[in-house]
Every structure is written in C-alpha cells, then in structure tokens.
Design a protein around this motif. Structure first.
Motif, PDB file in Angstrom:
ATOM      1  N   ARG A 389       0.816  -1.214   0.000  1.00 11.16           N
ATOM      2  CA  ARG A 389       0.000   0.000   0.000  1.00 11.16           C
ATOM      3  C   ARG A 389       0.847   1.260   0.000  1.00 11.16           C
ATOM      4  NH1 ARG A 389      -5.603  -1.202   3.305  1.00 11.16           N
ATOM      5  NH2 ARG A 389      -5.970  -3.262   2.389  1.00 11.16           N
ATOM      6  N   TRP A 390       2.017   1.191   0.595  1.00 17.15           N
ATOM      7  CA  TRP A 390       2.834   2.408   0.659  1.00 17.15           C
ATOM      8  C   TRP A 390       3.447   2.768  -0.691  1.00 17.15           C
ATOM      9  CZ3 TRP A 390       3.618  -1.652   4.204  1.00 17.15           C
ATOM     10  CH2 TRP A 390       4.614  -2.574   3.873  1.00 17.15           C
ATOM     11  N   PHE A 391       3.459   1.843  -1.652  1.00 15.70           N
ATOM     12  CA  PHE A 391       3.853   2.211  -3.014  1.00 15.70           C
ATOM     13  C   PHE A 391       2.881   3.239  -3.593  1.00 15.70           C
ATOM     14  CE2 PHE A 391       6.349  -1.721  -3.070  1.00 15.70           C
ATOM     15  CZ  PHE A 391       7.414  -1.410  -3.906  1.00 15.70           C
ATOM     16  N   HIS A 392       1.663   3.233  -3.084  1.00 13.81           N
ATOM     17  CA  HIS A 392       0.589   4.057  -3.654  1.00 13.81           C
ATOM     18  C   HIS A 392       0.125   5.142  -2.699  1.00 13.81           C
ATOM     19  CE1 HIS A 392       0.330   0.869  -6.724  1.00 13.81           C
ATOM     20  NE2 HIS A 392       0.615   0.078  -5.706  1.00 13.81           N
ATOM     21  N   ASP A 393       0.854   5.328  -1.603  1.00 17.37           N
ATOM     22  CA  ASP A 393       0.538   6.357  -0.625  1.00 17.37           C
ATOM     23  C   ASP A 393       1.493   7.539  -0.819  1.00 17.37           C
ATOM     24  OD1 ASP A 393      -0.813   6.930   2.222  1.00 17.37           O
ATOM     25  OD2 ASP A 393       1.302   7.485   2.330  1.00 17.37           O
ATOM     26  N   GLU A 394       0.933   8.699  -1.081  1.00 18.20           N
ATOM     27  CA  GLU A 394       1.756   9.860  -1.435  1.00 18.20           C
ATOM     28  C   GLU A 394       2.723  10.231  -0.319  1.00 18.20           C
ATOM     29  OE1 GLU A 394       3.220  12.747  -4.022  1.00 18.20           O
ATOM     30  OE2 GLU A 394       1.887  11.034  -4.345  1.00 18.20           O
ATOM     31  N   ASN A 395       2.265  10.203   0.914  1.00 15.36           N
ATOM     32  CA  ASN A 395       3.146  10.562   2.028  1.00 15.36           C
ATOM     33  C   ASN A 395       4.313   9.586   2.157  1.00 15.36           C
ATOM     34  OD1 ASN A 395       1.584  12.799   2.773  1.00 15.36           O
ATOM     35  ND2 ASN A 395       0.253  11.550   4.082  1.00 15.36           N
ATOM     36  N   ALA A 396       4.039   8.321   2.009  1.00 13.36           N
ATOM     37  CA  ALA A 396       5.100   7.318   2.116  1.00 13.36           C
ATOM     38  C   ALA A 396       6.065   7.416   0.936  1.00 13.36           C
ATOM     39  CB  ALA A 396       4.497   5.915   2.186  1.00 13.36           C
ATOM     40  N   ARG A 397       5.520   7.701  -0.238  1.00 10.72           N
ATOM     41  CA  ARG A 397       6.380   7.766  -1.432  1.00 10.72           C
ATOM     42  C   ARG A 397       7.323   8.963  -1.393  1.00 10.72           C
ATOM     43  NH1 ARG A 397       2.448   6.340  -6.530  1.00 10.72           N
ATOM     44  NH2 ARG A 397       1.712   8.465  -6.129  1.00 10.72           N
ATOM     45  N   THR A 398       6.907  10.027  -0.767  1.00 10.08           N
ATOM     46  CA  THR A 398       7.724  11.246  -0.771  1.00 10.08           C
ATOM     47  C   THR A 398       8.531  11.426   0.511  1.00 10.08           C
ATOM     48  OG1 THR A 398       5.840  12.524   0.055  1.00 10.08           O
ATOM     49  CG2 THR A 398       6.142  12.422  -2.346  1.00 10.08           C
ATOM     50  N   ALA A 399       8.341  10.547   1.475  1.00 10.30           N
ATOM     51  CA  ALA A 399       9.056  10.673   2.748  1.00 10.30           C
ATOM     52  C   ALA A 399      10.548  10.451   2.549  1.00 10.30           C
ATOM     53  CB  ALA A 399       8.510   9.668   3.757  1.00 10.30           C
ATOM     54  N   ASP A 400      11.338  11.140   3.361  1.00 13.61           N
ATOM     55  CA  ASP A 400      12.795  11.030   3.262  1.00 13.61           C
ATOM     56  C   ASP A 400      13.292   9.885   4.152  1.00 13.61           C
ATOM     57  OD1 ASP A 400      15.337  11.696   2.383  1.00 13.61           O
ATOM     58  OD2 ASP A 400      15.677  13.119   4.017  1.00 13.61           O
ATOM     59  N   GLY A 448      17.451  11.174 -18.416  1.00 17.00           N
ATOM     60  CA  GLY A 448      16.204  11.735 -18.909  1.00 17.00           C
ATOM     61  C   GLY A 448      14.955  11.253 -18.202  1.00 17.00           C
ATOM     62  N   ALA A 449      15.112  10.362 -17.213  1.00 18.81           N
ATOM     63  CA  ALA A 449      13.938   9.875 -16.481  1.00 18.81           C
ATOM     64  C   ALA A 449      13.335  11.008 -15.656  1.00 18.81           C
ATOM     65  CB  ALA A 449      14.318   8.713 -15.580  1.00 18.81           C
ATOM     66  N   SER A 450      12.006  11.043 -15.575  1.00 14.29           N
ATOM     67  CA  SER A 450      11.337  12.090 -14.809  1.00 14.29           C
ATOM     68  C   SER A 450      11.626  11.916 -13.322  1.00 14.29           C
ATOM     69  CB  SER A 450       9.827  12.032 -15.046  1.00 14.29           C
ATOM     70  OG  SER A 450       9.284  10.852 -14.453  1.00 14.29           O
ATOM     71  N   GLU A 451      11.392  12.989 -12.576  1.00 16.37           N
ATOM     72  CA  GLU A 451      11.623  12.924 -11.134  1.00 16.37           C
ATOM     73  C   GLU A 451      10.740  11.850 -10.489  1.00 16.37           C
ATOM     74  OE1 GLU A 451      11.247  15.858  -7.190  1.00 16.37           O
ATOM     75  OE2 GLU A 451      11.299  16.701  -9.233  1.00 16.37           O
ATOM     76  N   PHE A 452       9.488  11.734 -10.986  1.00 14.94           N
ATOM     77  CA  PHE A 452       8.582  10.729 -10.428  1.00 14.94           C
ATOM     78  C   PHE A 452       9.077   9.314 -10.728  1.00 14.94           C
ATOM     79  CE2 PHE A 452       4.931   7.860 -11.004  1.00 14.94           C
ATOM     80  CZ  PHE A 452       4.398   7.907  -9.726  1.00 14.94           C
ATOM     81  N   GLU A 453       9.501   9.063 -11.955  1.00 15.71           N
ATOM     82  CA  GLU A 453      10.004   7.732 -12.305  1.00 15.71           C
ATOM     83  C   GLU A 453      11.269   7.393 -11.517  1.00 15.71           C
ATOM     84  OE1 GLU A 453       9.099   5.120 -13.870  1.00 15.71           O
ATOM     85  OE2 GLU A 453       7.240   5.820 -14.776  1.00 15.71           O
ATOM     86  N   GLN A 454      12.108   8.390 -11.315  1.00 14.58           N
ATOM     87  CA  GLN A 454      13.309   8.148 -10.507  1.00 14.58           C
ATOM     88  C   GLN A 454      12.926   7.770  -9.086  1.00 14.58           C
ATOM     89  OE1 GLN A 454      16.659  10.834 -10.702  1.00 14.58           O
ATOM     90  NE2 GLN A 454      16.039  11.599 -12.716  1.00 14.58           N
ATOM     91  N   ARG A 455      11.920   8.457  -8.542  1.00 15.11           N
ATOM     92  CA  ARG A 455      11.498   8.151  -7.180  1.00 15.11           C
ATOM     93  C   ARG A 455      10.925   6.738  -7.082  1.00 15.11           C
ATOM     94  NH1 ARG A 455      12.822   8.289  -2.191  1.00 15.11           N
ATOM     95  NH2 ARG A 455      11.063   7.992  -0.773  1.00 15.11           N
ATOM     96  N   MET A 456      10.103   6.348  -8.045  1.00 20.70           N
ATOM     97  CA  MET A 456       9.501   5.018  -7.999  1.00 20.70           C
ATOM     98  C   MET A 456      10.549   3.926  -8.241  1.00 20.70           C
ATOM     99  SD  MET A 456       6.659   5.847  -6.983  1.00 20.70           S
ATOM    100  CE  MET A 456       6.127   4.145  -6.780  1.00 20.70           C
ATOM    101  N   ARG A 457      11.530   4.205  -9.088  1.00 22.84           N
ATOM    102  CA  ARG A 457      12.618   3.221  -9.251  1.00 22.84           C
ATOM    103  C   ARG A 457      13.381   3.075  -7.942  1.00 22.84           C
ATOM    104  NH1 ARG A 457      15.591   0.784 -13.266  1.00 22.84           N
ATOM    105  NH2 ARG A 457      14.568   1.938 -14.950  1.00 22.84           N
ATOM    106  N   THR A 458      13.613   4.175  -7.268  1.00 26.38           N
ATOM    107  CA  THR A 458      14.308   4.121  -5.975  1.00 26.38           C
ATOM    108  C   THR A 458      13.535   3.276  -4.978  1.00 26.38           C
ATOM    109  OG1 THR A 458      15.382   6.270  -6.289  1.00 26.38           O
ATOM    110  CG2 THR A 458      15.113   5.493  -4.019  1.00 26.38           C
ATOM    111  N   ILE A 459      12.226   3.499  -4.904  1.00 27.68           N
ATOM    112  CA  ILE A 459      11.400   2.734  -3.966  1.00 27.68           C
ATOM    113  C   ILE A 459      11.438   1.249  -4.306  1.00 27.68           C
ATOM    114  CG2 ILE A 459       9.015   2.331  -3.235  1.00 27.68           C
ATOM    115  CD1 ILE A 459       8.584   5.348  -3.366  1.00 27.68           C
ATOM    116  N   CYS A 460      11.343   0.925  -5.585  1.00 28.64           N
ATOM    117  CA  CYS A 460      11.412  -0.480  -5.998  1.00 28.64           C
ATOM    118  C   CYS A 460      12.766  -1.082  -5.625  1.00 28.64           C
ATOM    119  CB  CYS A 460      11.184  -0.604  -7.501  1.00 28.64           C
ATOM    120  SG  CYS A 460       9.482  -0.248  -8.019  1.00 28.64           S
ATOM    121  N   HIS A 461      13.825  -0.327  -5.826  1.00 27.32           N
ATOM    122  CA  HIS A 461      15.170  -0.803  -5.503  1.00 27.32           C
ATOM    123  C   HIS A 461      15.299  -1.059  -4.002  1.00 27.32           C
ATOM    124  CE1 HIS A 461      19.593  -0.816  -5.153  1.00 27.32           C
ATOM    125  NE2 HIS A 461      19.609  -1.087  -6.440  1.00 27.32           N
TER     126      HIS A 461
END
Length: 612
Positions: A389-400, A448-461
């Motif tokens: 669920r935290w993959f799809h939660d904005e607060n969790a995705r953007t937390a440092d 050239g990856a967008s900031e959002f794609e970079q963030r989601m790749r980071t989370i997946c990693h």
C-alpha cells in the motif's frame, strides 16, 4: 535443500578437529534431516546436512572431484532450476557425471568456469567450494538472497554456515552483540551484510566471497541495473506471462511431494493457477495449503492493513483450479505456546519480535511438512510488482526515509519498550537515516527519467535490496526448521530484472497495484481474486492472544534478575501487562511480543552485550 557449514584454517591441522566440525554440522540437522556428511583436509573442513529433493540416492554431500593439481570439494544448499540445460552443456564440453543431482552440475560448472559459474545459475543457492589447487575457499550466494549464508573471519581463516548457530558452535566464535547488532533489530532496514553477532557477516546476495592466505575478498556478480524498457503494454504483459509460466514449471521439478502455499491473494493464487494447470497436463492434482485462525472469518474486523478475510478467496481459487486444499487452523493457545516461540527463535537465531506472524508461519510449515517436502510461495511479488500500500501512498512515497517505515508506526512506537539509556546509546533514528542515504546512493537511474520515475525506481530498488531480504530470511528459517523447502518463483532473476525496468506507468497501468501480474495471470484466476485489494499475511484478531502475552510477561516481571531488563524498560512492561487486553493497541502487543522474544533469546543464546 540443505544446511552447510565449514572451517578453513591455514595455520592448523583440522583433521584433528573433527569433533568441532561435527558439532557445527549437527546444528543444521533441522535443515537436512535425511543425511549428513563431512569432508576434512588439513586446512579445510566441510559439513553438510541434506534434505533430499532431487536424485534421492545420488546427491550425497560433501561432493568432491580429484584433479591432477588437487581436490575440489563442495557443500551446497538450494536448487539450481536450469541444471538440466547446464548438465547438457557441460557434457558437451567433456564433463562426465555420476549422478542426476544439480549439486554435481554446479561442481562441474565450477571446474569449467571457476567463480564465473555463478553467472550460469538460475536458482536459489548458497554453496562453498574448497579448491585445493589454489588453497582457497569460494562462497557464492544467489542473486536475491533466498538462501541464507554467513561467515566469521578468524585469525588464520574463516568459519561459515547456512545459519549463525553453526558458526556459534565453534569455540572461536564469540557470542557478542554490540550496538550495531541491536540497532538493526529495531530499525527494520536490513543493512546489507548485517549479522546480529559481532564479527559475523552475511554473504551478501549476488556476491562471491573468496578466502585465501591473503585474507577475505568479495566480488559482486549481480546487481539491479537500470535498463531502458522498450516493450509496449501488450508485449510486456505477454512477456510476464511467459516468464511466470516457465518459472513455475521449472520450480515444480522435484522427486518428492509438492504443494503451493495459497493465501487467496493475487500472488499465491497466480502461482497456484499456473502450477495446477501444469500438473493437470501431467495427470496430477495440485495440493494447496493455507493458514487460518479459529473464528477469524466469522469475527473478522477490517483494519488499516486488511480489508477482508482470506478464506472466501481461498475457496474460490481451490474450486476453480481443482486443487486438493487443506486449511491449517490455529488457535491462540498454539500461537502463544512458549515452546513454539522458543522453536521460532532457535530457527531464526534472532529475537525478531513478529509474534503470531512468526509462530503461525512455523506451525503452518510444520503441518505442511507432514504431507509435502516442497512448497511454492507467492513471496516477493509485492516487491517485484509494487504491491504494498505504501507504493501508492503519497506521504510514504515522498518521505525522506524507507517507505515502509513512513507508512507504518514510527520508530519511537517500535522502540518505546527500550530503557531510556539504551535508546539513547542506540540512536536508532540516526542509524535509519544513515542507512537510507546509503541505500538511495546505490540506485542507478536512466538519463532523462522524470523525477517521479526516478522516485519510484528508488522505492522499488529499496524493496528488492532491503525489504524483501527480511521476508526471505524469515520464510527460509521457519520452513527449514521443519525440513520443508519453500521455493519463491517471483525471485527468479529474469523476472526481477525485467519488471524492475518497466516504468511505473506500466506497473500500474490499470490504476491498481500489480497491474502487470494481474493481467498476465488472470486467465488462471477467479474474478474475485482478480478484483481483490492487497492483503498481507494474516494475523490473529483474537483478544485472547494479547491476554496470554500479558500473563507470560507478568512471569518475566517476577524475575527481577532477568537479563531482558538490560534492554527493556520495566516500567513500560508493568504498564503493558496491566492494560485491559481488549484495549491493547497493536503497538503495545508488538512490544509484548518483542519483550518475550528477547527474554527467551537471552536464555537460549546467552549473549554478551557490549553497548559501549
């Protein structure tokens, strides 16, 4: 599947230390109840306990080959799913085989390719090779870290084993736990290479560790790289379906009874559907097992993690695929049995504090082992496809910080059981922050990856290199403690690499979690499961569970000299046992489980704490 251990000493004659090697090997008896063996040379000693899965009469270990320049001996744990193809390739290169086991294929692969044999393997494995030709030990672990593997450098060599308990059986290994060891227990971040015990290290996934007279050398042979994904949606779904089908077919190969762990979620149901279809073609019926608690379905209450009980979905899947299904029903008395808790702690070597989610898993596997020796699991699909669920939660995705920490309880709620002085020494907030920065720094991104794609790749990693390793270790320890081999199709590195590099827009193209998996396997799923929202491993909701924990904690409080109070705040525990069990929060319940785990761990392992 097996348990391995060994000892390399360049200054001693290990042929005089057989008794110690036998003691190390015996600790692995639960991992290998079918056979045992040792191999000893002056500077190297190998021990093996076997759980026979493939080539029951021919796969005995340790296995060795004599060469003109010295003997090469190996102990191996795991399964190599492409061993048939590798065997044919090696035979074409002139190798001759005496057995039908995958172990012999891996050994000859080493003779042919050296340490690069790792690049040729598809599977879950941890193995050690003593190469007398160069007087070196080579330890290799699978890419995802499915099989555990630890080592402990000594003054003149190394000790190693599938589990820390094998190493700790050698008097050279000190049972010391320092601040870094304890930080990891409470931080929940799975630092690579971490072991609870000071001086002990984990062979990291995808890594080769070589030990020779010059010391210890490590080499990473596999990592998650960023590669451009060029397939469109239809092609991607088809490729995932193709990979999943091939993987499940490969992982059904065994000479012993097989089954699938079925929870009624998308992941396990997909494996069940693919496995049932394949076995049906061979004239066999698939066996499936699930865990449940008495009264859970009738009295189920939705919470922040679970919207529905599992049972209705399990029935839908079993009916659709025609599996021979069995529910393993558990009650609070079994879940809170101190002997079961102690068995889990022995299995894991650590006081994990996961409570009924650990004990129920152990009891489930124990029940399954009476019927089957191999089980396929849906573990790791959420990490691969982005299901939590935290993959799809904005607060969790953007937390440092690590997203699973941001989504769930805060650090202070997981550490409030600690004494104030211990908490100050551990400084777990700082530890987590350091680990997060280190983890993020290791992620490669496409230009050239967008900031959002970079963030989601980071989370997946983060999930594929940190979070999943905690779950894989838990599942391996609980299953192997009862001699059950659990295979994890979603950890096939081909699938992991492919899905990791699909953009997030493809991973969630239908507006749901795990879009790729859902569409790739919906042909073998009931519609109810196709539509089901992610639900994690079940946990009992019976208030009797918390009440039993309180009663056991009262007994701990009565022991004024219990070493658990070197860490646990006595005042916190006193307040927790006095709370109405019907009003105990999840945080307090977890704290009680943590306290009881620590209490039994101190008794079982007698560790020496060095907190500085």
């Amino acid at each position: 599947m097996c348990g391995i251990t060994g000892w390399v000493s360049f200054d001693a004659d290990l042929t005089q230390r057989r008794e110690t090697l036998d003691a190390m090997t015996e600790t692995m008896s639960c991992r290998g109840p079918d056979d045992e063996g040792t191999w000893i040379a002056p500077h190297a000693a190998l021990g093996h306990r076997r759980l026979a899965i493939i080539d029951l009469p021919g796969g005995r270990q340790p296995m060795s080959v004599r060469t003109p320049n010295g003997e090469v001996a190996m102990v191996y744990s795991g399964e190599t799913y492409n061993f048939t193809e590798l065997r044919a390739e090696l035979a074409g290169l002139g190798h001759e085989f005496e057995t039908d086991s995958d172990t012999e294929v891996v050994l000859h692969g080493y003779l042919q390719w050296g340490e690069a044999v790792a690049d040729h393997l598809n599977g879950m494995y941890a193995f050690a090779i003593w190469d007398a030709r160069d007087e070196k030990l080579v330890m290799i672990r699978d890419r995802m870290g499915i099989k555990p593997f630890y080592y402990y450098p000594t003054r003149d060599g190394v000790l190693f084993g599938s589990e820390p308990k094998a190493i700790l059986a050698n008097p050279l290994a000190r049972r010391v736990v320092d601040a870094d060891g304890l930080r990891e227990l409470f931080a929940f971040v799975k630092t690579p290479g971490w072991s609870l015990w000071q001086g002990m290290h984990e062979v990291e996934p995808g890594t080769i560790v070589r030990v020779d007279r010059d010391g210890v050398h490590t080499h990473t042979y596999w990592r998650l790289d960023a590669v451009e994904h060029t397939d469109d949606q239809e092609t991607t779904v088809a490729r995932v379906r193709e990979l999943m089908t091939d993987i499940v077919h490969r992982q059904l190969v065994a000479d012993v009874p097989r089954c699938v762990l079925l929870s009624g979620g998308l992941d396990s149901s997909a494996v069940t559907g693919l496995a049932a279809a394949h076995l049906k073609e061979q004239g066999e019926q698939l066996r499936t097992f699930s865990v449940d608690f008495f009264g859970q379905e009738e009295n189920f209450k939705p919470d922040e993690m679970r919207d529905t009980p599992d049972s209705p979905f399990i029935r839908d899947v079993a009916q659709l695929v025609g599996s021979a299904h069995q529910d393993v029903m558990l009650d609070p008395k079994a879940l809170t049995d101190p002997d079961v808790r102690r068995a889990v702690i022995r299995a894991r070597d650590i006081p994990a504090g996961l409570g009924d989610m650990d004990t129920s898993l152990y009891l489930l596997f124990k029940a399954i082992r009476a019927e089957s020796t191999v089980a396929l699991s849906g573990e790791s699909a959420d990490e691969v496809f982005g299901g939590y669920r935290w993959f799809h939660d904005e607060n969790a995705r953007t937390a440092d910080t690590f997203p699973w920490l941001a989504f769930q309880t805060g650090l202070h709620e997981r550490t409030n059981v600690l004494r104030a002085d211990v908490s100050a020494k551990l400084a777990i907030d700082d530890y987590v922050a350091d680990q997060y920065r280190s983890a993020v720094a290791k992620v490669d991104h496409l230009d050239g990856a967008s900031e959002f794609e970079q963030r989601m790749r980071t989370i997946c990693h983060l999930h594929l290199t940190r979070f999943v390793r905690m779950l894989l270790d838990r599942k391996d320890r609980a299953s192997m403690a009862v001699g059950l081999e659990v295979r994890v199709p979603f950890c096939d590195h081909r699938l992991v690499e492919y899905v990791y590099n699909t953009p997030w827009s493809l991973k969630s193209f239908d507006g749901r979690e795990k879009s790729l998996l859902r569409h790739a396997t919906k042909h073998v799923l009931p519609q109810s499961v196709v539509d089901r929202v992610k639900s994690p491993y079940p946990s009992t909701q019976d208030p009797g569970y918390a009440e039993a924990l309180q009663q056991q904690a009262k007994e701990v409080l009565a022991q004024h000299d219990s070493p658990v109070f070197e860490l646990i705040d006595r005042n916190w525990l006193t307040e927790a046992v006095g709370t109405d069990p019907r009003e105990i929060s999840t945080v307090v319940r977890h704290g009680l489980d943590r306290t009881l785990d620590l209490h039994h761990w101190f008794d079982l392992y007698r560790p020496e704490l060095q907190l500085g």
